[in-house]
Design a protein around this motif. Structure first.
Motif, PDB file in Angstrom:
ATOM      1  N   UNK A  34      11.787   5.031  -0.956  1.00  0.00           N
ATOM      2  CA  UNK A  34      13.249   5.066  -0.877  1.00  0.00           C
ATOM      3  C   UNK A  34      13.798   4.223   0.259  1.00  0.00           C
ATOM      4  N   UNK A  35      12.921   3.685   1.084  1.00  0.00           N
ATOM      5  CA  UNK A  35      13.343   2.833   2.193  1.00  0.00           C
ATOM      6  C   UNK A  35      14.009   1.580   1.646  1.00  0.00           C
ATOM      7  N   UNK A  36      15.154   1.245   2.228  1.00  0.00           N
ATOM      8  CA  UNK A  36      15.870   0.035   1.831  1.00  0.00           C
ATOM      9  C   UNK A  36      15.761  -0.985   2.950  1.00  0.00           C
ATOM     10  N   UNK A  37      15.385  -2.195   2.571  1.00  0.00           N
ATOM     11  CA  UNK A  37      15.255  -3.283   3.533  1.00  0.00           C
ATOM     12  C   UNK A  37      16.196  -4.412   3.107  1.00  0.00           C
ATOM     13  N   UNK A  38      17.144  -4.716   3.968  1.00  0.00           N
ATOM     14  CA  UNK A  38      18.148  -5.735   3.668  1.00  0.00           C
ATOM     15  C   UNK A  38      18.016  -6.854   4.682  1.00  0.00           C
ATOM     16  N   UNK A  39      18.123  -8.068   4.204  1.00  0.00           N
ATOM     17  CA  UNK A  39      18.027  -9.234   5.082  1.00  0.00           C
ATOM     18  C   UNK A  39      18.936 -10.327   4.546  1.00  0.00           C
ATOM     19  N   UNK A  40      19.572 -11.042   5.443  1.00  0.00           N
ATOM     20  CA  UNK A  40      20.393 -12.187   5.071  1.00  0.00           C
ATOM     21  C   UNK A  40      19.698 -13.454   5.539  1.00  0.00           C
ATOM     22  N   UNK A  41      19.634 -14.438   4.648  1.00  0.00           N
ATOM     23  CA  UNK A  41      18.937 -15.685   4.934  1.00  0.00           C
ATOM     24  C   UNK A  41      19.887 -16.850   4.647  1.00  0.00           C
ATOM     25  N   UNK A  42      20.128 -17.672   5.656  1.00  0.00           N
ATOM     26  CA  UNK A  42      20.915 -18.893   5.458  1.00  0.00           C
ATOM     27  C   UNK A  42      19.950 -20.037   5.239  1.00  0.00           C
TER      28      UNK A  42
ATOM     29  N   UNK B   4       7.751  -6.140   7.536  1.00  0.00           N
ATOM     30  CA  UNK B   4       8.747  -5.089   7.745  1.00  0.00           C
ATOM     31  C   UNK B   4       8.245  -3.760   7.179  1.00  0.00           C
ATOM     32  N   UNK B   5       7.642  -3.818   5.997  1.00  0.00           N
ATOM     33  CA  UNK B   5       7.103  -2.593   5.393  1.00  0.00           C
ATOM     34  C   UNK B   5       5.958  -2.026   6.229  1.00  0.00           C
ATOM     35  N   UNK B   6       5.086  -2.892   6.732  1.00  0.00           N
ATOM     36  CA  UNK B   6       3.976  -2.440   7.585  1.00  0.00           C
ATOM     37  C   UNK B   6       4.504  -1.797   8.859  1.00  0.00           C
ATOM     38  N   UNK B   7       5.594  -2.315   9.383  1.00  0.00           N
ATOM     39  CA  UNK B   7       6.184  -1.750  10.597  1.00  0.00           C
ATOM     40  C   UNK B   7       6.716  -0.341  10.333  1.00  0.00           C
TER      41      UNK B   7
ATOM     42  N   UNK C 158       0.816  -1.223   0.000  1.00  0.00           N
ATOM     43  CA  UNK C 158       0.000   0.000   0.000  1.00  0.00           C
ATOM     44  C   UNK C 158       0.846   1.268   0.000  1.00  0.00           C
ATOM     45  N   UNK C 159       2.099   1.178   0.407  1.00  0.00           N
ATOM     46  CA  UNK C 159       2.987   2.342   0.386  1.00  0.00           C
ATOM     47  C   UNK C 159       3.591   2.564  -0.997  1.00  0.00           C
ATOM     48  N   UNK C 160       3.378   1.618  -1.903  1.00  0.00           N
ATOM     49  CA  UNK C 160       3.903   1.716  -3.262  1.00  0.00           C
ATOM     50  C   UNK C 160       4.636   0.445  -3.653  1.00  0.00           C
ATOM     51  N   UNK C 161       5.026   0.352  -4.925  1.00  0.00           N
ATOM     52  CA  UNK C 161       5.704  -0.851  -5.387  1.00  0.00           C
ATOM     53  C   UNK C 161       7.097  -0.989  -4.750  1.00  0.00           C
TER      54      UNK C 161
END
Length: 149
Positions: free
Chosen positions: A81-89, A138-141, A31-34
Motif C-alpha cells: 500500500x506504500x505510495x511512491x511519487x516522484x517528479x522528473x524533469x 526507494x522500496x529497499x529503503x 521482494x516486498x511484492x509487485x
C-alpha cells in the motif's frame, strides 16, 4: 516599434503548455511484492526568437527555435500500500527551428510535436527503465534490501 518587438520576444521565450500527456504503465517485481507504476509525462513547448528582420533587399535571419520538454510524474503503489511519487524533469525530447516569428509558428510547431508522439512515448519508456533503479532503492529503503524470514 521597439516596445512591440521587445514584448513579442518576451512572450515568445516563454513556455507554452501543450495540453498533451503521454502515459506509460509498468509493473516492477520487488521482494516486498509487485509494484504498479504509472508514468505521466506532461509536454510543454518553449519558444525562443532568434535573429533579426533585415531591411529590404537583404536576407532576414529571423527564426524561431523551439523545444518540447516533458515533466514526468511517477506514481508507484507497492503491494504493502506504500505510495511512491516522484517528479522528473527531462531535457528536450524533440526540438527544431522554423523561419520567421515564433508567434506565427505556434500552430505548426504544436502539430509537429503532436505528430512525433512515438518519439515522446519512446522517451518515456527509456525514462521508466532508468527510474526502475531509483524506485527499487526507494522500496529497499522502506522495506529493507532483502526479504525477511
Amino acid at each position: 516599434m521597439a516596445y512591440f518587438v521587445t514584448a513579442g520576444l518576451v512572450l515568445a521565450a516563454t513556455g507554452a503548455a501543450l495540453g498533451m500527456t503521454v502515459d506509460h504503465h509498468n509493473h516492477v517485481d520487488h521482494h516486498s511484492g509487485p509494484v504498479a507504476v504509472k508514468y505521466r509525462g506532461d509536454v510543454a513547448i518553449t519558444h525562443k526568437q532568434v535573429g533579426a528582420v533585415a531591411p529590404g533587399g537583404r536576407t532576414s535571419s529571423l527564426r524561431c527555435d523551439w523545444a518540447a520538454t516533458m515533466t514526468v510524474a511517477r506514481h508507484a503503489v507497492a503491494a504493502s500500500g506504500t505510495r511512491l511519487v516522484r517528479s522528473i524533469d527531462t531535457k528536450p525530447v524533440v526540438s527544431g527551428t522554423r523561419p520567421g516569428w515564433c508567434a506565427t509558428s505556434h500552430r505548426a510547431i504544436t502539430e509537429e510535436v503532436a505528430s512525433r508522439t512515438a518519439d515522446l512515448h519512446a522517451h518515456l519508456q527509456v525514462l521508466a527503465r532508468e527510474d526502475e533503479t531509483m524506485l527499487r532503492a526507494e522500496l529497499d529503503q522502506i522495506h529493507g534490501p532483502q526479504r525477511a524470514g
